[in-house]
Write a protein that holds these residues in place. Structure first.
Motif, PDB file in Angstrom:
ATOM      1  N   LYS A 130       0.908  -0.993  -0.216  1.00 24.58           N
ATOM      2  CA  LYS A 130      -0.212   0.414   0.058  1.00 24.58           C
ATOM      3  C   LYS A 130       0.869   1.141  -0.015  1.00 24.58           C
ATOM      4  N   ILE A 131       1.774   1.701   0.389  1.00 21.66           N
ATOM      5  CA  ILE A 131       2.981   2.547   1.353  1.00 21.66           C
ATOM      6  C   ILE A 131       3.890   1.900   0.310  1.00 21.66           C
ATOM      7  N   VAL A 132       4.603   2.866  -0.125  1.00 24.59           N
ATOM      8  CA  VAL A 132       6.284   2.535  -1.116  1.00 24.59           C
ATOM      9  C   VAL A 132       6.871   3.768  -0.278  1.00 24.59           C
ATOM     10  N   ALA A 133       8.537   3.841   0.315  1.00 23.03           N
ATOM     11  CA  ALA A 133       9.598   4.891   0.899  1.00 23.03           C
ATOM     12  C   ALA A 133       9.746   5.061  -0.764  1.00 23.03           C
ATOM     13  N   SER A 134      10.223   6.058  -0.956  1.00 26.57           N
ATOM     14  CA  SER A 134      11.707   6.139  -2.267  1.00 26.57           C
ATOM     15  C   SER A 134      11.849   7.364  -1.760  1.00 26.57           C
ATOM     16  N   HIS A 135      13.249   8.236  -2.585  1.00 23.75           N
ATOM     17  CA  HIS A 135      13.542   9.463  -1.874  1.00 23.75           C
ATOM     18  C   HIS A 135      12.761  10.195  -3.067  1.00 23.75           C
ATOM     19  N   PRO A 136      13.019  11.352  -3.321  1.00 20.76           N
ATOM     20  CA  PRO A 136      12.226  12.463  -4.365  1.00 20.76           C
ATOM     21  C   PRO A 136      12.852  12.115  -5.945  1.00 20.76           C
ATOM     22  N   ALA A 137      13.698  11.615  -6.134  1.00 14.78           N
ATOM     23  CA  ALA A 137      14.230  11.123  -7.017  1.00 14.78           C
ATOM     24  C   ALA A 137      13.863   9.798  -8.192  1.00 14.78           C
ATOM     25  N   PRO A 138      14.109   9.397  -7.579  1.00 14.20           N
ATOM     26  CA  PRO A 138      13.660   7.516  -8.550  1.00 14.20           C
ATOM     27  C   PRO A 138      11.679   7.331  -7.885  1.00 14.20           C
ATOM     28  N   ALA A 139      11.312   8.194  -7.561  1.00 14.60           N
ATOM     29  CA  ALA A 139       9.568   8.211  -6.802  1.00 14.60           C
ATOM     30  C   ALA A 139       8.562   7.956  -7.701  1.00 14.60           C
ATOM     31  N   HIS A 140       9.224   8.497  -9.574  1.00 19.31           N
ATOM     32  CA  HIS A 140       8.442   7.561 -10.448  1.00 19.31           C
ATOM     33  C   HIS A 140       8.089   6.341 -10.182  1.00 19.31           C
ATOM     34  N   LEU A 141       9.237   5.353 -10.113  1.00 20.35           N
ATOM     35  CA  LEU A 141       8.794   4.413 -10.254  1.00 20.35           C
ATOM     36  C   LEU A 141       7.916   3.864  -9.214  1.00 20.35           C
ATOM     37  N   ALA A 142       8.570   4.019  -7.777  1.00 24.79           N
ATOM     38  CA  ALA A 142       7.177   3.746  -6.925  1.00 24.79           C
ATOM     39  C   ALA A 142       6.168   4.167  -6.929  1.00 24.79           C
ATOM     40  N   LYS A 143       5.727   4.836  -7.969  1.00 23.69           N
ATOM     41  CA  LYS A 143       4.301   5.287  -8.461  1.00 23.69           C
ATOM     42  C   LYS A 143       3.848   3.980  -9.771  1.00 23.69           C
ATOM     43  N   ALA A 166       7.927   1.044   7.930  1.00 27.18           N
ATOM     44  CA  ALA A 166       6.902   2.145   7.836  1.00 27.18           C
ATOM     45  C   ALA A 166       6.378   2.222   7.015  1.00 27.18           C
ATOM     46  N   ALA A 167       6.837   1.574   5.998  1.00 26.50           N
ATOM     47  CA  ALA A 167       6.623   1.265   4.695  1.00 26.50           C
ATOM     48  C   ALA A 167       6.133   0.143   3.710  1.00 26.50           C
ATOM     49  N   ASP A 168       5.315  -0.309   3.479  1.00 28.10           N
ATOM     50  CA  ASP A 168       5.317  -2.127   2.627  1.00 28.10           C
ATOM     51  C   ASP A 168       6.384  -2.287   1.901  1.00 28.10           C
ATOM     52  N   GLY A 169       7.080  -1.762   0.626  1.00 27.73           N
ATOM     53  CA  GLY A 169       7.889  -1.117  -0.192  1.00 27.73           C
ATOM     54  C   GLY A 169       8.422  -0.446  -0.369  1.00 27.73           C
ATOM     55  N   CYS A 170       9.701  -0.207  -1.179  1.00 27.30           N
ATOM     56  CA  CYS A 170      10.647   0.151  -1.367  1.00 27.30           C
ATOM     57  C   CYS A 170      11.622   0.880  -2.912  1.00 27.30           C
ATOM     58  N   ILE A 171      11.572   1.995  -3.249  1.00 21.03           N
ATOM     59  CA  ILE A 171      12.870   2.022  -3.949  1.00 21.03           C
ATOM     60  C   ILE A 171      14.081   1.841  -3.769  1.00 21.03           C
ATOM     61  N   THR A 172      15.062   1.537  -3.909  1.00 19.21           N
ATOM     62  CA  THR A 172      15.779   1.473  -3.289  1.00 19.21           C
ATOM     63  C   THR A 172      17.379   0.741  -3.908  1.00 19.21           C
ATOM     64  N   THR A 173      18.614   0.236  -3.688  1.00 16.90           N
ATOM     65  CA  THR A 173      19.579   0.371  -4.107  1.00 16.90           C
ATOM     66  C   THR A 173      19.603  -1.333  -4.020  1.00 16.90           C
ATOM     67  N   ILE A 174      20.148  -2.421  -4.985  1.00 13.26           N
ATOM     68  CA  ILE A 174      20.355  -3.617  -4.800  1.00 13.26           C
ATOM     69  C   ILE A 174      20.882  -4.154  -3.196  1.00 13.26           C
ATOM     70  N   LYS A 175      22.231  -3.024  -3.404  1.00  8.81           N
ATOM     71  CA  LYS A 175      22.758  -2.449  -1.624  1.00  8.81           C
ATOM     72  C   LYS A 175      21.744  -2.833  -0.707  1.00  8.81           C
ATOM     73  N   ALA A 176      21.631  -2.165  -0.619  1.00  8.59           N
ATOM     74  CA  ALA A 176      20.409  -1.725   0.093  1.00  8.59           C
ATOM     75  C   ALA A 176      19.110  -2.264   0.682  1.00  8.59           C
ATOM     76  N   ALA A 177      18.896  -3.405  -0.348  1.00  8.11           N
ATOM     77  CA  ALA A 177      17.384  -4.157   0.052  1.00  8.11           C
ATOM     78  C   ALA A 177      18.460  -5.583   0.154  1.00  8.11           C
ATOM     79  N   HIS A 178      19.554  -6.284  -0.423  1.00  7.97           N
ATOM     80  CA  HIS A 178      20.429  -7.151   0.436  1.00  7.97           C
ATOM     81  C   HIS A 178      20.487  -6.514   2.213  1.00  7.97           C
ATOM     82  N   GLU A 179      21.112  -5.782   2.009  1.00  8.80           N
ATOM     83  CA  GLU A 179      21.371  -5.323   3.171  1.00  8.80           C
ATOM     84  C   GLU A 179      20.708  -5.735   4.957  1.00  8.80           C
TER      85      GLU A 179
END
Length: 186
Positions: free
Chosen positions: A110-123, A146-159
């Motif tokens: 329902k809620i996707v966390a994203s930095h503003p730069a790639p937020a279009h991908l979150a939509k 705090a969010a159900d999903g996120c746009i992030t880097t593969i590194k941050a996702a794995h960590e």
């Protein structure tokens, strides 16, 4: 004039940039130091605006910005008397991904966390996008619930032990290096 090497009289030792650990900016900071043949460290901040304050107060330091950072133009034009762009380079980012907590199904997002730069991908995954200060911060928001999903880097996702649903790949990205202007004020 943009140079590929910092002048020898500029012994840059500290790169101030966007954190937390695992950001593309951190990766770019270490690459820049290596490419310049400099020994140094990369200090991380919640925003580039916060990092900028430390650059102004310390010797032998630069600000590393990302060309798609929201309001990078403000950093440049509001600091013309103190700073100038002294270098820029293109580096592929870590793969950008859409990730969720383990055992979360895409329809439950329902809620996707994203930095503003790639937020279009979150939509692409939700109409409810919570903006955060970095791609790494987006992964932390997802991992904490705090969010159900996120746009992030593969590194941050794995960590953060997140499950990658979609991999958008690397993005060739321009990074800028801002150093103190000669003579301080113009």
């Amino acid at each position: 004039m943009i140079s590929t090497k910092v002048q020898e009289d500029q012994a840059v030792m500290v790169v101030h940039t966007l954190g937390p650990k695992g950001t593309n900016c951190e990766k770019a900071g270490f690459l820049w130091l290596e490419n310049q043949g400099l020994q140094g460290e990369v200090k991380l901040y919640e925003t580039l605006e916060e990092a900028l304050l430390h650059v102004k107060e310390t010797e032998n330091s630069v600000l590393l910005g990302c060309a798609v950072y929201p309001f990078l133009h403000n950093i440049v034009f509001e600091n013309l008397l103190d700073l100038q762009i002294i270098d820029s380079f293109v580096m592929p980012t870590y793969n950008m991904v859409f990730a969720v907590k383990q055992n979360t199904r895409e329809p439950d997002v329902k809620i996707v966390a994203s930095h503003p730069a790639p937020a279009h991908l979150a939509k692409l995954f939700s109409d409810h996008v919570d903006l955060v200060s970095s791609n790494s911060q987006a992964a932390l928001a997802c991992a904490s619930g705090a969010a159900d999903g996120c746009i992030t880097t593969i590194k941050a996702a794995h960590e953060n032990h997140l499950h990658v649903i979609k991999d958008f790949g690397e993005v060739p990205m321009c990074f800028t290096i801002h150093g103190k202007s000669e003579g301080g004020s113009r």
